[in-house]
Design an enzyme around this catalytic site. Structure first.
Site, PDB file in Angstrom:
ATOM      1  N   LEU A 403       0.918  -1.204   0.020  1.00  0.00           N
ATOM      2  CA  LEU A 403      -0.009  -0.022  -0.036  1.00  0.00           C
ATOM      3  C   LEU A 403       1.008   1.182  -0.021  1.00  0.00           C
ATOM      4  CD1 LEU A 403      -2.715  -0.952   2.849  1.00  0.00           C
ATOM      5  CD2 LEU A 403      -2.918  -0.976   0.208  1.00  0.00           C
ATOM      6  N   ASP A 404       0.461   2.304  -0.767  1.00  0.00           N
ATOM      7  CA  ASP A 404       1.078   3.599  -0.532  1.00  0.00           C
ATOM      8  C   ASP A 404       1.493   3.992   0.836  1.00  0.00           C
ATOM      9  OD1 ASP A 404       1.126   3.792  -3.409  1.00  0.00           O
ATOM     10  OD2 ASP A 404      -0.580   4.980  -3.222  1.00  0.00           O
ATOM     11  N   MET A 405       2.521   4.520   1.135  1.00  0.00           N
ATOM     12  CA  MET A 405       2.835   5.018   2.572  1.00  0.00           C
ATOM     13  C   MET A 405       1.580   5.763   3.101  1.00  0.00           C
ATOM     14  SD  MET A 405       5.793   7.003   4.001  1.00  0.00           S
ATOM     15  CE  MET A 405       5.402   8.930   3.608  1.00  0.00           C
ATOM     16  N   SER A 406       0.728   6.595   2.471  1.00  0.00           N
ATOM     17  CA  SER A 406      -0.203   7.450   2.966  1.00  0.00           C
ATOM     18  C   SER A 406      -1.466   6.700   3.092  1.00  0.00           C
ATOM     19  CB  SER A 406      -0.289   8.806   2.315  1.00  0.00           C
ATOM     20  OG  SER A 406       0.985   9.495   2.152  1.00  0.00           O
ATOM     21  N   THR A 407      -1.597   5.632   2.352  1.00  0.00           N
ATOM     22  CA  THR A 407      -2.645   4.783   2.538  1.00  0.00           C
ATOM     23  C   THR A 407      -2.710   3.881   3.705  1.00  0.00           C
ATOM     24  OG1 THR A 407      -2.678   4.974   0.017  1.00  0.00           O
ATOM     25  CG2 THR A 407      -4.381   3.370   1.032  1.00  0.00           C
TER      26      THR A 407
END
Length: 556
Positions: A403-407
């Site tokens: 997952l993207d870091m911010s997700t």
């Protein structure tokens, strides 16, 4: 006039505190002073009559639509007075100079500049080369050579074919007459046939020699032209390279100590196209050059978004990395006290990973927002590192997908290699069902749909992604509205593919939903967090083959 581009604030700013540190240009929340300066610039753009540039905001305006990045730098003069500078990236209305905007670091388009003179010299080379390439004598000579070459190949091949055919006829003649001849007559026949063969071979050699000399003569005539053309091209290439290096040297930037460093030095004589023409280097160079102390800075987009990028009108954006980071961080901002670089901060510190399912071969976790899936360049703390520490005996890659870091949301973890391979094959074959929930910063015209926008990384501004139909990888998303409240829309995303930033770009891009996710600091507006959460996943258990369903609500 010195500091002619330094403009004092026209509104009362006495109640606004100065920032303690200068803006970190690659990730920032604009300071109030920057917002006031930007608002003044935007008002100027809406009312000015100095230039005519089609930003794509007026549908009745003619000309190519070109949106622009603009920048403001709040600074303090030697008297302690606060004011601001304005700049634009690249050219505006095809010009480098406009009222109220700081000039380019080096203007190669000024009359009588060395660039103009060298450019005219290069153009003279171009004209000479073009005239030679169009010369009728050159074309006649070249045509004679090409036609003769074709004729030579034809005649020589014809003779080779004749030699083969004559040999067959001689063999047939020998076979036919030999039984009827005495030994003396047979010898005479063989002699005649052998002489015929020699004459055919001699003729081929003579023809080969003739055409070789003929083509050599014609080739020398062609070379009279081509040698001169190639020589001019080599001279042009050398002069063009020298001009390029001279330009790199002239693009020299000040820092606060009045030290100068050129593009050539900063980029090792290989800068990307347009380096040094962005708003931020222009602003800082002018400030340092005129003894203005930088206080804070901001850049915003003005106009219609390009089809490839996500750019919102009036939205603030960071400086680009490939062109500006080496100039700013490598030289111009040297020793300037700046806000902390968030890219080297461990945002996962103090956060825990929640395990929502576990058995002997795998587990599912709820990854917090701003938490790396795998170690980064400067930060090792990540899901991988935490899981490896908790399960030191686990084998295999552990991380099945990212997952993207911010997700935030569900991630599957494999405790051994066989499990990882089995789960990854389900992702590859797209048999796994996933659902994300996102809060969008606006209202949508439709209630559901399908987005198909291929993506690739922006090589000039990583990790941002671009929509690219030529080089992008396929990226498809299904979506559905589930709630509308307070001017915002909550949606379900069903990603068919799994590209980097896929849902973020598909939400924000003007060819997608044209409504960024709340808190998207890359493609929208920064907030307390990115409101994107992987809340549901369905897959086949790698051992039991049971259909598994896991859900973790988002909490927003």
């Amino acid at each position: 006039m010195q500091n002619q581009f330094f403009q004092p604030f026209q509104t009362d700013i006495s109640g606004i505190s100065l920032p303690e540190k200068f803006t970190f240009p690659f990730y920032y929340q604009p300071h109030q002073l920057s917002e006031i300066a930007a608002s003044a610039l935007q008002n100027h753009l809406e009312t000015q009559t100095d230039f005519d540039h089609n930003f794509g905001l007026d549908t009745t305006q003619n000309g190519l639509v070109i949106g622009k990045m603009f920048g403001v730098l709040v600074c303090q003069n030697e008297k302690g007075e606060l004011g601001y500078l304005w700049a634009f990236s690249g050219k505006l209305a095809n010009e480098n100079h406009h009222n109220y905007f700081v000039p380019t670091v080096f203007d190669m388009l000024t009359e009588n500049s060395f660039f103009r003179k060298e450019e005219e010299l290069l153009n003279a080379y171009n004209r000479k080369i073009e005239n030679l390439e169009k010369d009728s004598n050159y074309h006649i000579t070249l045509e004679n050579f090409n036609q003769s070459k074709i004729q030579a190949e034809f005649e020589l091949q014809l003779q080779k074919t004749r030699i083969k055919e004559q040999k067959i006829l001689r063999d047939e003649k020998r076979n036919q007459l030999a039984p009827t001849l005495n030994e003396e007559d047979l010898q005479h026949l063989n002699f005649e046939l052998s002489e015929d063969s020699k004459q055919e071979s001699i003729l081929l050699k003579k023809m080969t020699k003739y055409w070789k000399l003929t083509l050599l003569t014609l080739e020398e005539k062609v070379a009279v032209f081509t040698d001169e053309i190639n020589q001019l091209k080599e001279e042009r290439k050398a002069k063009s390279a020298a001009l390029q290096q001279k330009l790199f040297a002239e693009y020299s930037f000040f820092n606060q100590y009045k030290e100068k460093k050129s593009l050539g030095e900063i980029f090792n004589n290989n800068p990307p196209a347009g380096a040094g023409e962005c708003a931020a280097p222009k602003l800082l160079h002018y400030a340092f050059q005129h003894n203005l102390k930088p206080i804070c800075m901001a850049e915003f987009w003005w106009g219609q978004s390009p089809n490839s990028e996500v750019r919102q009108h009036k939205q603030f954006y960071p400086s680009c990395k490939s062109k500006c980071e080496p100039i700013l961080m490598g030289h111009m901002l040297h020793d300037l006290e700046m806000e902390e670089n968030p890219f080297i901060m461990n945002h996962a510190e103090g956060k825990d990973i929640e395990i929502v399912y576990e058995d002997e071969v795998m587990l599912a976790i709820n990854k917090p927002t701003e938490f790396l899936s795998v170690p980064g360049k400067t930060i090792s703390d990540s899901v991988y590192a935490r899981i490896k520490e908790k399960y030191p005996d686990a084998t295999g890659p552990l991380i099945v997908h990212r997952l993207d870091m911010s997700t935030s949301g569900i991630m599957l973890i494999a405790k051994n290699e066989a499990t990882a391979v089995q789960l990854q094959s389900q992702f590859i074959n797209r048999t796994i069902k996933k659902r994300y929930v996102a809060l969008l910063d606006g209202l949508l015209e439709k209630s559901h749909g399908y987005i198909d926008l291929p993506l690739r990384v922006d090589l000039d501004d990583r990790p941002r992604q671009l929509v690219c139909y030529e080089h992008g990888k396929p990226a498809q998303t299904k979506w559905k509205t589930i709630e509308v409240k307070n001017g915002k829309t909550k949606v379900y995303f069903y990603p068919i593919t799994g590209r980097t930033h896929q849902l973020r770009v598909h939400a924000s891009h003007n060819l997608g939903l044209h409504t960024p996710i709340v808190g998207d600091d890359l493609y929208g507006t920064k907030a307390d967090r990115l409101h994107l959460h992987a809340e549901y996943i369905q897959f086949e258990h790698p051992i039991t083959k049971e259909v598994m369903e896991i859900m973790v609500e988002a909490g927003f």
